[in-house]
Motif scaffolding. Structure first.
Motif, PDB file in Angstrom:
ATOM      1  N   VAL A 102       5.218   6.300   2.901  1.00 51.23           N
ATOM      2  CA  VAL A 102       4.169   5.291   3.010  1.00 51.23           C
ATOM      3  C   VAL A 102       4.192   4.661   4.398  1.00 51.23           C
ATOM      4  O   VAL A 102       5.258   4.449   4.986  1.00 51.23           O
ATOM      5  CB  VAL A 102       4.301   4.227   1.894  1.00 51.23           C
ATOM      6  CG1 VAL A 102       5.549   3.377   2.062  1.00 51.23           C
ATOM      7  CG2 VAL A 102       3.053   3.368   1.805  1.00 51.23           C
ATOM      8  N   GLN A 103       3.011   4.402   4.925  1.00 52.61           N
ATOM      9  CA  GLN A 103       2.868   3.801   6.257  1.00 52.61           C
ATOM     10  C   GLN A 103       2.252   2.411   6.137  1.00 52.61           C
ATOM     11  O   GLN A 103       1.497   2.129   5.198  1.00 52.61           O
ATOM     12  CB  GLN A 103       1.948   4.668   7.126  1.00 52.61           C
ATOM     13  CG  GLN A 103       2.435   6.083   7.344  1.00 52.61           C
ATOM     14  CD  GLN A 103       3.646   6.127   8.250  1.00 52.61           C
ATOM     15  OE1 GLN A 103       3.667   5.510   9.300  1.00 52.61           O
ATOM     16  NE2 GLN A 103       4.664   6.849   7.825  1.00 52.61           N
ATOM     17  N   GLU A 104       2.535   1.573   7.091  1.00 56.40           N
ATOM     18  CA  GLU A 104       1.956   0.233   7.141  1.00 56.40           C
ATOM     19  C   GLU A 104       0.435   0.335   7.072  1.00 56.40           C
ATOM     20  O   GLU A 104      -0.174   1.080   7.823  1.00 56.40           O
ATOM     21  CB  GLU A 104       2.378  -0.471   8.442  1.00 56.40           C
ATOM     22  CG  GLU A 104       1.995  -1.915   8.523  1.00 56.40           C
ATOM     23  CD  GLU A 104       2.851  -2.806   7.641  1.00 56.40           C
ATOM     24  OE1 GLU A 104       2.317  -3.816   7.154  1.00 56.40           O
ATOM     25  OE2 GLU A 104       4.033  -2.496   7.430  1.00 56.40           O
ATOM     26  N   GLY A 105      -0.161  -0.399   6.127  1.00 55.55           N
ATOM     27  CA  GLY A 105      -1.609  -0.410   5.988  1.00 55.55           C
ATOM     28  C   GLY A 105      -2.157   0.556   4.947  1.00 55.55           C
ATOM     29  O   GLY A 105      -3.345   0.521   4.626  1.00 55.55           O
ATOM     30  N   ASP A 106      -1.312   1.426   4.401  1.00 53.82           N
ATOM     31  CA  ASP A 106      -1.769   2.367   3.370  1.00 53.82           C
ATOM     32  C   ASP A 106      -2.212   1.606   2.115  1.00 53.82           C
ATOM     33  O   ASP A 106      -1.800   0.467   1.882  1.00 53.82           O
ATOM     34  CB  ASP A 106      -0.658   3.347   2.997  1.00 53.82           C
ATOM     35  CG  ASP A 106      -0.433   4.417   4.053  1.00 53.82           C
ATOM     36  OD1 ASP A 106      -1.188   4.473   5.047  1.00 53.82           O
ATOM     37  OD2 ASP A 106       0.511   5.210   3.891  1.00 53.82           O
ATOM     38  N   LEU A 107      -3.035   2.279   1.322  1.00 56.88           N
ATOM     39  CA  LEU A 107      -3.589   1.703   0.099  1.00 56.88           C
ATOM     40  C   LEU A 107      -3.165   2.524  -1.108  1.00 56.88           C
ATOM     41  O   LEU A 107      -2.947   3.730  -0.995  1.00 56.88           O
ATOM     42  CB  LEU A 107      -5.118   1.727   0.142  1.00 56.88           C
ATOM     43  CG  LEU A 107      -5.794   1.091   1.343  1.00 56.88           C
ATOM     44  CD1 LEU A 107      -7.241   1.523   1.408  1.00 56.88           C
ATOM     45  CD2 LEU A 107      -5.696  -0.409   1.246  1.00 56.88           C
ATOM     46  N   ILE A 108      -3.114   1.890  -2.248  1.00 56.98           N
ATOM     47  CA  ILE A 108      -2.903   2.602  -3.502  1.00 56.98           C
ATOM     48  C   ILE A 108      -4.200   2.560  -4.287  1.00 56.98           C
ATOM     49  O   ILE A 108      -4.837   1.503  -4.401  1.00 56.98           O
ATOM     50  CB  ILE A 108      -1.755   1.974  -4.315  1.00 56.98           C
ATOM     51  CG1 ILE A 108      -0.415   2.293  -3.650  1.00 56.98           C
ATOM     52  CG2 ILE A 108      -1.772   2.463  -5.764  1.00 56.98           C
ATOM     53  CD1 ILE A 108       0.793   1.681  -4.327  1.00 56.98           C
ATOM     54  N   VAL A 109      -4.603   3.714  -4.816  1.00 52.61           N
ATOM     55  CA  VAL A 109      -5.719   3.811  -5.747  1.00 52.61           C
ATOM     56  C   VAL A 109      -5.142   4.348  -7.046  1.00 52.61           C
ATOM     57  O   VAL A 109      -4.458   5.370  -7.047  1.00 52.61           O
ATOM     58  CB  VAL A 109      -6.839   4.729  -5.213  1.00 52.61           C
ATOM     59  CG1 VAL A 109      -7.906   4.951  -6.277  1.00 52.61           C
ATOM     60  CG2 VAL A 109      -7.452   4.146  -3.941  1.00 52.61           C
ATOM     61  N   ALA A 110      -5.404   3.638  -8.133  1.00 54.94           N
ATOM     62  CA  ALA A 110      -4.824   4.020  -9.417  1.00 54.94           C
ATOM     63  C   ALA A 110      -5.846   3.866 -10.534  1.00 54.94           C
ATOM     64  O   ALA A 110      -6.951   3.370 -10.322  1.00 54.94           O
ATOM     65  CB  ALA A 110      -3.587   3.165  -9.697  1.00 54.94           C
ATOM     66  N   GLY A 111      -5.418   4.275 -11.723  1.00 50.01           N
ATOM     67  CA  GLY A 111      -6.284   4.201 -12.885  1.00 50.01           C
ATOM     68  C   GLY A 111      -6.178   2.875 -13.604  1.00 50.01           C
ATOM     69  O   GLY A 111      -6.080   1.820 -12.987  1.00 50.01           O
ATOM     70  N   TRP A 112      -6.139   2.944 -14.925  1.00 51.81           N
ATOM     71  CA  TRP A 112      -6.107   1.768 -15.781  1.00 51.81           C
ATOM     72  C   TRP A 112      -4.712   1.157 -15.874  1.00 51.81           C
ATOM     73  O   TRP A 112      -3.725   1.859 -15.795  1.00 51.81           O
ATOM     74  CB  TRP A 112      -6.566   2.144 -17.199  1.00 51.81           C
ATOM     75  CG  TRP A 112      -7.969   2.643 -17.240  1.00 51.81           C
ATOM     76  CD1 TRP A 112      -8.370   3.950 -17.270  1.00 51.81           C
ATOM     77  CD2 TRP A 112      -9.153   1.861 -17.225  1.00 51.81           C
ATOM     78  NE1 TRP A 112      -9.740   4.020 -17.272  1.00 51.81           N
ATOM     79  CE2 TRP A 112     -10.250   2.748 -17.254  1.00 51.81           C
ATOM     80  CE3 TRP A 112      -9.405   0.491 -17.186  1.00 51.81           C
ATOM     81  CZ2 TRP A 112     -11.570   2.318 -17.245  1.00 51.81           C
ATOM     82  CZ3 TRP A 112     -10.721   0.056 -17.185  1.00 51.81           C
ATOM     83  CH2 TRP A 112     -11.782   0.963 -17.227  1.00 51.81           C
ATOM     84  N   ASN A 113      -4.664  -0.168 -16.024  1.00 51.65           N
ATOM     85  CA  ASN A 113      -3.459  -0.891 -16.420  1.00 51.65           C
ATOM     86  C   ASN A 113      -2.319  -0.792 -15.398  1.00 51.65           C
ATOM     87  O   ASN A 113      -1.154  -0.668 -15.781  1.00 51.65           O
ATOM     88  CB  ASN A 113      -3.008  -0.406 -17.803  1.00 51.65           C
ATOM     89  CG  ASN A 113      -2.204  -1.440 -18.543  1.00 51.65           C
ATOM     90  OD1 ASN A 113      -2.250  -2.626 -18.244  1.00 51.65           O
ATOM     91  ND2 ASN A 113      -1.443  -0.988 -19.526  1.00 51.65           N
ATOM     92  N   PHE A 114      -2.634  -0.865 -14.123  1.00 52.10           N
ATOM     93  CA  PHE A 114      -1.603  -0.819 -13.084  1.00 52.10           C
ATOM     94  C   PHE A 114      -0.741  -2.074 -13.193  1.00 52.10           C
ATOM     95  O   PHE A 114      -1.234  -3.185 -13.316  1.00 52.10           O
ATOM     96  CB  PHE A 114      -2.245  -0.741 -11.693  1.00 52.10           C
ATOM     97  CG  PHE A 114      -1.252  -0.445 -10.607  1.00 52.10           C
ATOM     98  CD1 PHE A 114      -0.997   0.862 -10.228  1.00 52.10           C
ATOM     99  CD2 PHE A 114      -0.568  -1.473  -9.964  1.00 52.10           C
ATOM    100  CE1 PHE A 114      -0.073   1.145  -9.227  1.00 52.10           C
ATOM    101  CE2 PHE A 114       0.354  -1.192  -8.968  1.00 52.10           C
ATOM    102  CZ  PHE A 114       0.590   0.119  -8.602  1.00 52.10           C
ATOM    103  N   GLY A 115       0.577  -1.896 -13.150  1.00 45.77           N
ATOM    104  CA  GLY A 115       1.513  -3.019 -13.175  1.00 45.77           C
ATOM    105  C   GLY A 115       1.864  -3.510 -14.567  1.00 45.77           C
ATOM    106  O   GLY A 115       2.370  -4.623 -14.721  1.00 45.77           O
ATOM    107  N   CYS A 116       1.634  -2.669 -15.569  1.00 46.70           N
ATOM    108  CA  CYS A 116       1.989  -3.061 -16.938  1.00 46.70           C
ATOM    109  C   CYS A 116       3.513  -3.102 -17.066  1.00 46.70           C
ATOM    110  O   CYS A 116       4.239  -2.738 -16.155  1.00 46.70           O
ATOM    111  CB  CYS A 116       1.371  -2.100 -17.948  1.00 46.70           C
ATOM    112  SG  CYS A 116       1.832  -0.366 -17.736  1.00 46.70           S
TER     113      CYS A 116
END
Length: 163
Positions: free
Chosen positions: A50-64
């Motif tokens: 992972v690099q500074e400024g990168d983004l995460i794209v995820a589906g449903w219920n992230f961080g459950c």
């Protein structure tokens, strides 16, 4: 708040906090140590890539899962500039805002290594790679203020200082 732009890391539905920062790595107060193990439950090499400024794209219920605040802290310290997901666990969402990590509820079409540009004020996410644009609910000014100041505690101290 200025625009957020970064490369996408794509993750599945139901990424829980044990995946974000497994419990065996919680015996430290070092942000560097936490960040070095971020997403280890899903991709053991993520923290190295992972690099500074990168983004995460995820589906449903992230961080459950558990309500551990170390999960958004580790992501932010590792360089993740924002998370876009179809939905978030309520406590994770609030913890992320509290530590100054933008979390955006949206269903966007993006693949790993695509570049997204996000305007929280305008309510727009643009996939720079594909040219597709997605509408989101603009963030309220007070939420933007918390994020701009680096989190809730820093925001409160700034307001208190102004008197």
């Amino acid at each position: 708040m200025e625009k957020i732009e970064g490369k996408v890391w794509k993750f599945r539905d139901c990424i829980d906090t044990d995946v974000i920062i497994p419990g065996r790595y919680l015996r430290t107060f070092s942000l560097d140590d936490l960040a070095s193990h971020v997403m280890a439950g899903e991709d053991p090499k993520f923290a190295e890539k992972v690099q500074e400024g990168d983004l995460i794209v995820a589906g449903w219920n992230f961080g459950c899962g558990s309500s551990r605040e170390q999960a958004p802290v580790a992501l932010k310290h590792a360089g993740v500039s924002a998370i876009v997901a179809k939905s978030f666990a309520r406590i994770f969402y609030r913890n992320a805002i509290n530590v100054g990590l933008p979390v955006i509820i949206a269903d966007v079409e993006a693949e790993k290594d695509d570049v997204l540009r996000i305007s929280l004020e305008e309510g727009i996410i643009k996939n720079v790679t594909t040219g597709k644009t997605f509408q989101i609910r603009p963030f309220k000014k007070f939420m933007q203020g918390i994020l701009e100041d680096g989190g809730l505690v820093k925001h409160y101290l700034k307001i208190k200082e102004k008197g």
